[in-house]
Design a protein around this motif. Structure first.
Motif, PDB file in Angstrom:
ATOM      1  N   ASN A   1       1.888  22.925 -92.808  1.00 17.86           N
ATOM      2  CA  ASN A   1       1.323  24.061 -92.083  1.00 17.86           C
ATOM      3  C   ASN A   1       0.362  23.522 -91.020  1.00 17.86           C
ATOM      4  N   ASP A   2       0.587  23.937 -89.767  1.00 16.32           N
ATOM      5  CA  ASP A   2      -0.257  23.473 -88.666  1.00 16.32           C
ATOM      6  C   ASP A   2      -1.153  24.583 -88.130  1.00 16.32           C
ATOM      7  N   LEU A   3      -1.474  25.546 -88.962  1.00 22.76           N
ATOM      8  CA  LEU A   3      -2.324  26.703 -88.659  1.00 22.76           C
ATOM      9  C   LEU A   3      -1.565  27.818 -87.947  1.00 22.76           C
ATOM     10  N   ARG A   4      -0.380  27.516 -87.412  1.00 24.47           N
ATOM     11  CA  ARG A   4       0.425  28.565 -86.782  1.00 24.47           C
ATOM     12  C   ARG A   4       1.612  28.939 -87.658  1.00 24.47           C
ATOM     13  N   ALA A   5       2.189  27.956 -88.308  1.00 32.40           N
ATOM     14  CA  ALA A   5       3.359  28.197 -89.139  1.00 32.40           C
ATOM     15  C   ALA A   5       3.585  27.010 -90.061  1.00 32.40           C
ATOM     16  N   THR A   6       4.406  27.244 -91.078  1.00 34.27           N
ATOM     17  CA  THR A   6       4.825  26.161 -91.967  1.00 34.27           C
ATOM     18  C   THR A   6       6.237  25.759 -91.586  1.00 34.27           C
ATOM     19  N   ASN A   7       6.418  24.501 -91.268  1.00 32.88           N
ATOM     20  CA  ASN A   7       7.720  23.979 -90.865  1.00 32.88           C
ATOM     21  C   ASN A   7       8.061  22.744 -91.684  1.00 32.88           C
ATOM     22  N   GLN A   8       9.323  22.423 -91.691  1.00 27.83           N
ATOM     23  CA  GLN A   8       9.788  21.225 -92.379  1.00 27.83           C
ATOM     24  C   GLN A   8       9.935  20.106 -91.362  1.00 27.83           C
ATOM     25  N   TYR A   9       9.394  18.959 -91.689  1.00 32.08           N
ATOM     26  CA  TYR A   9       9.432  17.812 -90.796  1.00 32.08           C
ATOM     27  C   TYR A   9      10.150  16.650 -91.465  1.00 32.08           C
ATOM     28  N   TRP A  10      10.756  15.795 -90.622  1.00 29.28           N
ATOM     29  CA  TRP A  10      11.488  14.624 -91.094  1.00 29.28           C
ATOM     30  C   TRP A  10      10.968  13.369 -90.396  1.00 29.28           C
ATOM     31  N   GLY A  11      10.955  12.275 -91.136  1.00 28.82           N
ATOM     32  CA  GLY A  11      10.681  10.991 -90.533  1.00 28.82           C
ATOM     33  C   GLY A  11      11.927  10.448 -89.862  1.00 28.82           C
ATOM     34  N   GLN A  12      11.777   9.291 -89.242  1.00 31.37           N
ATOM     35  CA  GLN A  12      12.878   8.705 -88.477  1.00 31.37           C
ATOM     36  C   GLN A  12      13.860   7.950 -89.358  1.00 31.37           C
ATOM     37  N   GLY A  13      13.468   7.687 -90.585  1.00 30.75           N
ATOM     38  CA  GLY A  13      14.339   6.972 -91.514  1.00 30.75           C
ATOM     39  C   GLY A  13      14.014   5.492 -91.577  1.00 30.75           C
ATOM     40  N   THR A  14      14.174   4.923 -92.759  1.00 36.07           N
ATOM     41  CA  THR A  14      13.975   3.490 -92.954  1.00 36.07           C
ATOM     42  C   THR A  14      15.116   2.954 -93.822  1.00 36.07           C
TER      43      THR A  14
END
Length: 119
Positions: free
Chosen positions: A100-113
């Motif tokens: 949550n970034d104060l505006r909305a809750t979103n799903q985030y992904w890393g670039q992968g390892t």
């Protein structure tokens, strides 16, 4: 802008260990669930392990007893300790988080390892 940056992948022998880290940064108000997924060549991305904000965890059957997920809320970081590695653990591992970034809750992904288990 929120970013997830992974580290710790590499080459390990069967039976060996690796530890993955994923740090979230940017405009973060709160982080709910964090997790690790993996995708092997020619296969769909699959859940490896997930940890909720209250530290409740869930593991794929294939990694139970071998992998441990943990998080450091003060550092906005999630870890994956991988022990007793097998050839079939070879895959690109992706970090995932509900933020949550104060505006909305979103799903985030890393670039992968990349994790490669080979003798």
């Amino acid at each position: 802008q929120v970013q997830l940056v992974e580290s710790g992948g590499g080459l390990a022998q069967p039976g060996g260990s690796l530890r993955l880290s994923c740090a979230a940064s940017g405009s973060i108000f709160s982080i709910y669930a964090m997790g690790w997924y993996r995708q092997a060549p020619g296969k769909q991305r699959e859940l490896v392990a997930r940890i909720l904000s209250g530290s409740s965890t869930h593991y794929a059957d294939s990694v139970k007893g071998r992998f441990t997920i943990s998080r450091d809320n003060a550092k906005n970081t999630v870890y994956l300790q991988m022990n007793s590695l097998k050839f079939e653990d070879t895959a690109v591992y992706y970090c995932n988080a509900d933020i949550n970034d104060l505006r909305a809750t979103n799903q985030y992904w890393g670039q992968g390892t990349q994790v490669t288990v080979s003798s």
